[in-house]
Design an enzyme around this catalytic site. Structure first.
Site, short mmCIF file in Angstrom:
data_model
loop_
_atom_site.label_atom_id
_atom_site.label_comp_id
_atom_site.label_asym_id
_atom_site.label_seq_id
_atom_site.Cartn_x
_atom_site.Cartn_y
_atom_site.Cartn_z
N GLU A 266 0.90 -1.22 0.01
CA GLU A 266 -0.04 0.10 -0.12
C GLU A 266 0.96 1.28 0.13
O GLU A 266 0.50 2.18 0.69
CB GLU A 266 -0.89 -0.23 1.31
CG GLU A 266 -2.03 -1.22 1.12
CD GLU A 266 -2.67 -1.30 2.32
OE1 GLU A 266 -2.89 -0.55 3.12
OE2 GLU A 266 -3.32 -2.65 2.68
N GLU A 373 -5.89 -11.21 0.10
CA GLU A 373 -7.03 -10.74 0.86
C GLU A 373 -8.52 -10.63 0.77
O GLU A 373 -9.41 -9.76 0.67
CB GLU A 373 -6.55 -9.30 1.65
CG GLU A 373 -5.10 -9.05 1.77
CD GLU A 373 -4.56 -7.69 2.47
OE1 GLU A 373 -5.45 -7.08 2.76
OE2 GLU A 373 -3.34 -7.73 2.35
O1 G3I Z 1 -3.66 -8.47 19.09
C1 G3I Z 1 -3.95 -7.46 19.91
C2 G3I Z 1 -4.67 -7.64 21.20
O2 G3I Z 1 -3.65 -8.20 22.27
C3 G3I Z 1 -4.94 -6.00 21.61
O3 G3I Z 1 -5.86 -6.31 22.95
C4 G3I Z 1 -6.17 -5.48 20.66
C5 G3I Z 1 -6.63 -4.20 21.23
O4 G3I Z 1 -6.85 -3.34 20.15
O5 G3I Z 1 -5.38 -5.33 19.48
C6 G3I Z 1 -4.99 -6.42 18.98
O6 G3I Z 1 -4.28 -6.43 17.85
C7 G3I Z 1 -5.19 -6.03 16.66
C8 G3I Z 1 -4.74 -6.90 15.57
O7 G3I Z 1 -5.35 -6.67 14.62
C9 G3I Z 1 -5.17 -8.57 16.15
O8 G3I Z 1 -6.55 -8.53 15.98
C10 G3I Z 1 -4.88 -4.49 16.38
O9 G3I Z 1 -5.35 -3.75 17.22
C11 G3I Z 1 -5.44 -4.22 14.91
O10 G3I Z 1 -4.76 -3.06 14.30
C12 G3I Z 1 -5.09 -5.37 13.95
O11 G3I Z 1 -5.80 -5.07 12.73
C13 G3I Z 1 -5.12 -5.74 11.45
C14 G3I Z 1 -4.93 -4.84 10.52
O12 G3I Z 1 -4.48 -5.32 9.19
C15 G3I Z 1 -4.07 -3.73 11.12
O13 G3I Z 1 -2.67 -4.58 11.06
C16 G3I Z 1 -6.43 -6.45 11.07
O14 G3I Z 1 -6.46 -7.79 11.83
C17 G3I Z 1 -5.66 -7.32 9.69
O15 G3I Z 1 -6.97 -7.83 8.98
C18 G3I Z 1 -5.36 -6.00 8.74
O16 G3I Z 1 -5.19 -6.66 7.47
C19 G3I Z 1 -4.79 -5.61 6.23
C20 G3I Z 1 -3.55 -6.02 5.75
O17 G3I Z 1 -2.63 -6.51 6.55
C21 G3I Z 1 -3.21 -5.26 4.58
N1 G3I Z 1 -4.42 -4.71 3.57
C22 G3I Z 1 -5.62 -4.35 4.38
C23 G3I Z 1 -6.02 -5.17 5.64
C24 G3I Z 1 -7.29 -4.75 6.23
O18 G3I Z 1 -7.02 -3.73 7.05
#
Ligand code: G3I
Length: 460
Positions: A266, A373
């Site tokens: 991205e 994705e």
């Molecule tokens: O694991 C922690 C947990 O310990 C904590 O309590 C909680 C509180 O917010 O957060 C948890 O982490 C989260 C993680 O997902 C696991 O669930 C993060 O906050 C959250 O930001 C993270 O979101 C991920 C996001 O990327 C940002 O990294 C999504 O799961 C994931 O599906 C998403 O994937 C992205 C691709 O990598 C790139 N393209 C877009 C796609 C969707 O945004």
């Protein structure tokens, strides 16, 4: 005697001709009517699945086309959407987007020189109740391309997950565990990177034990930035050296175990007038930072397949143009192998034609193609509080179209389709993030296959 025989034959031929003519003109069980056009004979349905079947009928002499009706009642008082008077110029038609365990009826008419016959006989077809258990996503795609799923280390070595990963998928991608912020946990006093390899190691071992490919996601992404880089007080050159070190360390540690990586994710801006997204990488390393990262990765291991991955590629032609220009540039330097089109799409958007056109543009480049994705939203309008049968069917149809488009890519360019999560309640599109419920994946909360799963199989 000879002459007598000939007369008998002539008489016989005349009688046959008159009989045939009368048969084709009369109104009979097959609905032949005063039109004079023979109605087709509808044949048994074939290729019956949970959500579709193929209607078949016999050829009618000189028919230019046929007209098909499909209904849930045998008096055809209403019609299945899109299957009333449907013109077809072949002797069969796939009827898709249907409900499971339901009886459908079809009839067909022939068109000869603009004249339409009466109705054929009516054929009934009952869609299946059960998913076939002799075919899986993995078995149906074997040797053609990887069918992948986004996983987390926390959702492995749990029998309900493991069973489906092994049975259905040939590849895994870490949804979060291989992102920079998970691995790069700090910088020590000597300036060296502090790593936490634990989750990556566990996932790589898991894949190795269970014979799964691993697609790495993602080395450089502005939304997964370690604190230590966000607040980095060193020079730009020192910043760049850390990035080179990080890419090199990750690739060499998993050499031979992770064979492909999203190197940069991205990087292109959504604003049509701006090329690069404004990130710390751009600010610290300059406009050629993407190129530099790919070059670092290539130098670390020339055999690893290097991908660029981005979203909205199917419908934002301007953004796609910018990405494809970048790909051309990286290809000139032989530092890219593939492109991921993130498939975060809706059941009704973008259009199938848009997805096809975007794919065609990528097929024209010398790269592997990853439909990455994949998830299909059904509730963007927030009009559902539960997944309705009708919307599930529309979602299934959408998945089928996407898979069909991918499957039609020349074999040498197909890399993988990766679903972004296993089951609906694992999705990143949970109400807390998304503001409304969603059911975007192939399995439901109870690990059961959805119609969208069937759609995937039907697209192959
Ligand atoms: O694991 C922690 C947990 O310990 C904590 O309590 C909680 C509180 O917010 O957060 C948890 O982490 C989260 C993680 O997902 C696991 O669930 C993060 O906050 C959250 O930001 C993270 O979101 C991920 C996001 O990327 C940002 O990294 C999504 O799961 C994931 O599906 C998403 O994937 C992205 C691709 O990598 C790139 N393209 C877009 C796609 C969707 O945004």
């Amino acid at each position: 005697m000879k002459m007598g025989k000939i007369c008998n034959w002539i008489f016989y031929v005349i009688v046959c001709f008159i009989t045939l003519s009368l048969t084709s003109c009369a109104s009979d069980d097959n609905g032949n009517d005063a039109s004079g056009v023979l109605a087709p004979v509808a044949q048994e349905a074939t290729d019956i699945s949970l959500t579709s079947f193929k209607a078949n009928w016999d050829n009618v002499f000189r028919a230019s086309e046929y007209v098909l009706d499909v209904s849930t009642t045998n008096d055809f008082s209403s019609f299945v959407d899109g299957f009333n008077n449907l013109s077809i110029n072949q002797l069969s038609q796939s009827v898709t987007g249907l409900m499971s365990n339901t009886t459908y009826y079809y009839r067909v008419r022939a068109v000869v020189s603009g004249v339409i016959s009466g109705n054929s006989n009516i054929v009934s077809a009952e869609t299946n109740t059960e998913f076939p258990d002799d075919i899986t996503l993995k078995s149906a795609t074997e040797n053609n391309f990887f069918v992948g799923v986004a996983v987390s280390e926390a959702r492995t070595n749990i029998s309900s997950y493991d069973e489906i990963y092994m049975r259905e998928f040939s590849s895994i991608t870490a949804e979060n565990d291989m992102k920079m912020a998970s691995i790069f946990t700090g910088i020590d006093n000597t300036g060296a990177i502090i790593y936490d390899w634990s989750k990556v190691d566990a996932l790589v071992d898991y894949a190795e034990t269970n014979n799964l490919n691993v697609h790495g996601h993602t080395l450089i992404w502005h939304r997964s930035l370690p604190q230590a880089l966000e607040n980095f007080s060193g020079t730009d050159q020192e910043f760049e050296d850390l990035i080179e070190q990080y890419i090199t360390d990750v690739l060499t540690r998993y050499q031979g175990k992770i064979n492909s990586w999203d190197v940069v994710n991205e990087a292109i801006d959504d604003d049509p007038n701006v090329q690069w997204r404004d990130t710390v990488f751009l600010q610290r390393m300059g406009e050629d930072y993407v190129e530099k990262c790919f070059a670092f990765a290539r130098a670390a291991d020339p055999d690893i397949k290097l991908f660029y991955n981005d979203y909205n590629m199917t419908f934002d032609a301007t953004k796609r143009g910018k990405v494809l220009d970048l790909v051309d540039q990286l290809l000139l330097e032989n530092i890219i192998d593939g492109v991921g089109y993130q498939m975060h799409i809706d059941y009704n958007f973008p259009s199938t034609q848009q997805i096809q056109d975007a794919t065609d543009e990528l097929v024209a480049k010398d790269v592997l193609i990853h439909f990455a994705e994949l998830d299909v939203k059904v509730n963007a309008a927030n009009d559902l509080t539960e997944l309705t049968e009708e919307r599930a069917m529309a979602q299934s149809q959408r998945v089928k179209e996407v898979v069909e488009i991918f499957n039609a890519i020349p074999q040498s360019k197909k890399y993988a389709i990766t679903v972004w999560g296993l089951k609906d309640d694992d999705t990143w599109l949970i109400p807390e993030n998304n503001g409304r419920p969603e059911w975007p994946l192939l399995f439901d909360d109870s690990f059961d296959k959805k119609s969208s799963y069937q759609g995937f199989l039907e697209g192959l």
